[in-house]
Design a protein around this motif. Structure first.
Motif, PDB file in Angstrom:
ATOM      1  N   ALA A  36     -34.068 -12.346  28.912  1.00 26.59           N
ATOM      2  CA  ALA A  36     -33.655 -10.945  29.056  1.00 26.59           C
ATOM      3  C   ALA A  36     -32.152 -10.810  28.862  1.00 26.59           C
ATOM      4  N   ARG A  37     -31.385 -11.739  29.432  1.00 32.68           N
ATOM      5  CA  ARG A  37     -29.925 -11.683  29.297  1.00 32.68           C
ATOM      6  C   ARG A  37     -29.477 -11.892  27.856  1.00 32.68           C
ATOM      7  N   VAL A  38     -30.131 -12.814  27.153  1.00 28.31           N
ATOM      8  CA  VAL A  38     -29.796 -13.049  25.747  1.00 28.31           C
ATOM      9  C   VAL A  38     -30.026 -11.775  24.944  1.00 28.31           C
ATOM     10  N   GLN A  39     -31.147 -11.120  25.170  1.00 25.66           N
ATOM     11  CA  GLN A  39     -31.458  -9.881  24.455  1.00 25.66           C
ATOM     12  C   GLN A  39     -30.472  -8.773  24.832  1.00 25.66           C
ATOM     13  N   ALA A  40     -30.182  -8.632  26.108  1.00 28.45           N
ATOM     14  CA  ALA A  40     -29.265  -7.585  26.566  1.00 28.45           C
ATOM     15  C   ALA A  40     -27.845  -7.826  26.062  1.00 28.45           C
ATOM     16  N   ALA A  41     -27.434  -9.075  25.966  1.00 27.85           N
ATOM     17  CA  ALA A  41     -26.071  -9.405  25.522  1.00 27.85           C
ATOM     18  C   ALA A  41     -25.819  -8.990  24.086  1.00 27.85           C
ATOM     19  N   GLN A  42     -26.848  -8.928  23.271  1.00 32.18           N
ATOM     20  CA  GLN A  42     -26.683  -8.545  21.868  1.00 32.18           C
ATOM     21  C   GLN A  42     -26.378  -7.055  21.701  1.00 32.18           C
ATOM     22  N   HIS A  43     -26.620  -6.287  22.739  1.00 33.79           N
ATOM     23  CA  HIS A  43     -26.491  -4.832  22.621  1.00 33.79           C
ATOM     24  C   HIS A  43     -25.655  -4.233  23.743  1.00 33.79           C
ATOM     25  N   ARG A  45     -22.472  -2.675  25.785  1.00 34.88           N
ATOM     26  CA  ARG A  45     -21.244  -1.915  25.578  1.00 34.88           C
ATOM     27  C   ARG A  45     -20.323  -2.083  26.789  1.00 34.88           C
ATOM     28  N   THR A  46     -20.876  -1.940  27.986  1.00 33.24           N
ATOM     29  CA  THR A  46     -20.059  -2.066  29.195  1.00 33.24           C
ATOM     30  C   THR A  46     -20.358  -3.340  29.974  1.00 33.24           C
ATOM     31  N   GLY A  47     -21.533  -3.929  29.750  1.00 32.75           N
ATOM     32  CA  GLY A  47     -21.921  -5.128  30.482  1.00 32.75           C
ATOM     33  C   GLY A  47     -22.668  -4.843  31.772  1.00 32.75           C
ATOM     34  N   THR A  48     -22.793  -3.575  32.133  1.00 35.72           N
ATOM     35  CA  THR A  48     -23.462  -3.202  33.381  1.00 35.72           C
ATOM     36  C   THR A  48     -24.926  -3.623  33.390  1.00 35.72           C
ATOM     37  N   PHE A  49     -25.624  -3.343  32.308  1.00 32.53           N
ATOM     38  CA  PHE A  49     -27.046  -3.691  32.222  1.00 32.53           C
ATOM     39  C   PHE A  49     -27.222  -5.211  32.263  1.00 32.53           C
ATOM     40  N   LEU A  73     -33.615   3.503  30.758  1.00 32.73           N
ATOM     41  CA  LEU A  73     -33.027   4.181  29.597  1.00 32.73           C
ATOM     42  C   LEU A  73     -32.442   3.179  28.611  1.00 32.73           C
ATOM     43  N   LYS A  74     -31.731   2.203  29.137  1.00 32.87           N
ATOM     44  CA  LYS A  74     -31.087   1.211  28.281  1.00 32.87           C
ATOM     45  C   LYS A  74     -32.112   0.277  27.637  1.00 32.87           C
ATOM     46  N   ASN A  75     -33.170  -0.035  28.349  1.00 37.01           N
ATOM     47  CA  ASN A  75     -34.166  -0.947  27.806  1.00 37.01           C
ATOM     48  C   ASN A  75     -35.076  -0.280  26.787  1.00 37.01           C
ATOM     49  N   PHE A  76     -35.588   0.911  27.096  1.00 39.18           N
ATOM     50  CA  PHE A  76     -36.586   1.555  26.243  1.00 39.18           C
ATOM     51  C   PHE A  76     -36.014   2.562  25.256  1.00 39.18           C
ATOM     52  N   GLY A  77     -34.775   2.991  25.472  1.00 42.17           N
ATOM     53  CA  GLY A  77     -34.140   3.960  24.581  1.00 42.17           C
ATOM     54  C   GLY A  77     -33.988   5.316  25.257  1.00 42.17           C
ATOM     55  N   HIS A  78     -33.092   6.140  24.683  1.00 33.59           N
ATOM     56  CA  HIS A  78     -32.831   7.458  25.263  1.00 33.59           C
ATOM     57  C   HIS A  78     -32.090   8.327  24.254  1.00 33.59           C
ATOM     58  N   ILE A  79     -31.990   9.589  24.583  1.00 29.57           N
ATOM     59  CA  ILE A  79     -31.225  10.528  23.752  1.00 29.57           C
ATOM     60  C   ILE A  79     -29.803  10.585  24.287  1.00 29.57           C
ATOM     61  N   ASN A  80     -28.826  10.365  23.415  1.00 33.44           N
ATOM     62  CA  ASN A  80     -27.427  10.428  23.806  1.00 33.44           C
ATOM     63  C   ASN A  80     -27.096  11.850  24.225  1.00 33.44           C
ATOM     64  N   ARG A  81     -26.582  12.013  25.434  1.00 34.17           N
ATOM     65  CA  ARG A  81     -26.329  13.363  25.958  1.00 34.17           C
ATOM     66  C   ARG A  81     -25.204  14.087  25.223  1.00 34.17           C
ATOM     67  N   ASP A  82     -24.290  13.341  24.586  1.00 37.76           N
ATOM     68  CA  ASP A  82     -23.180  13.976  23.873  1.00 37.76           C
ATOM     69  C   ASP A  82     -23.555  14.385  22.454  1.00 37.76           C
ATOM     70  N   GLY A  89     -33.489   1.327  22.455  1.00 34.54           N
ATOM     71  CA  GLY A  89     -33.404   0.463  23.621  1.00 34.54           C
ATOM     72  C   GLY A  89     -33.147  -0.978  23.217  1.00 34.54           C
ATOM     73  N   VAL A  90     -32.717  -1.785  24.166  1.00 32.51           N
ATOM     74  CA  VAL A  90     -32.362  -3.169  23.864  1.00 32.51           C
ATOM     75  C   VAL A  90     -33.566  -4.111  23.917  1.00 32.51           C
ATOM     76  N   GLY A  91     -34.630  -3.738  24.607  1.00 31.14           N
ATOM     77  CA  GLY A  91     -35.837  -4.560  24.642  1.00 31.14           C
ATOM     78  C   GLY A  91     -35.730  -5.809  25.496  1.00 31.14           C
ATOM     79  N   ALA A  92     -34.889  -5.785  26.529  1.00 29.07           N
ATOM     80  CA  ALA A  92     -34.710  -6.958  27.383  1.00 29.07           C
ATOM     81  C   ALA A  92     -35.953  -7.250  28.222  1.00 29.07           C
ATOM     82  N   VAL A  93     -36.633  -6.221  28.678  1.00 35.45           N
ATOM     83  CA  VAL A  93     -37.852  -6.418  29.478  1.00 35.45           C
ATOM     84  C   VAL A  93     -38.907  -7.092  28.622  1.00 35.45           C
ATOM     85  N   GLU A  94     -39.057  -6.607  27.398  1.00 33.63           N
ATOM     86  CA  GLU A  94     -40.041  -7.197  26.488  1.00 33.63           C
ATOM     87  C   GLU A  94     -39.709  -8.649  26.177  1.00 33.63           C
ATOM     88  N   ALA A  95     -38.406  -8.942  26.030  1.00 34.05           N
ATOM     89  CA  ALA A  95     -37.992 -10.322  25.762  1.00 34.05           C
ATOM     90  C   ALA A  95     -38.343 -11.226  26.939  1.00 34.05           C
TER      91      ALA A  95
END
Length: 99
Positions: A36-43, A45-49, A73-82, A89-95
């Motif tokens: 999960a961390r390997v997948q999340a690290a590829q995407h 921006r802030t490192g929070t996830f 939101l970060k894993n599955f995707g979302h609409i940018n509010r701006d 999404g980054v797909g870390a759960v799936e990984a």
């Protein structure tokens, strides 16, 4: 009648609490958290996830947890509010779930 095996009531509870079993479960949880961390690290921006991915101990086992409040939101995707655009999404759960 021939009895080949006897299954004791609540045997699963006793087995789940054995140290040797817990070591194997912990190792598997660590492996899945790493994926999960390997997948999340590829995407990231802030490192929070990425920083929110933890292996948590419970009474009879371990679990990989995503403690970021916006993990779904970060894993599955979302609409940018701006911009109103879709952010994949980054797909870390799936990984973590892959064999």
């Amino acid at each position: 009648m021939i009895v080949i095996a006897h299954v004791y009531k609540r045997a699963h509870v006793k087995i789940a609490g054995m140290r040797s079993v817990l070591r194997v479960v912990r190792a598997e949880a660590d492996k899945r958290a790493h994926r999960a961390r390997v997948q999340a690290a590829q995407h990231t921006r802030t490192g929070t996830f990425l920083d929110s991915i933890r292996v948590r101990r419970y009474k009879k086992g371990y679990a990989v947890q995503f403690e970021d409040r916006q993990a779904a939101l970060k894993n599955f995707g979302h609409i940018n509010r701006d911009t109103g655009e879709w952010v994949d999404g980054v797909g870390a759960v799936e990984a973590a779930l892959r064999q």
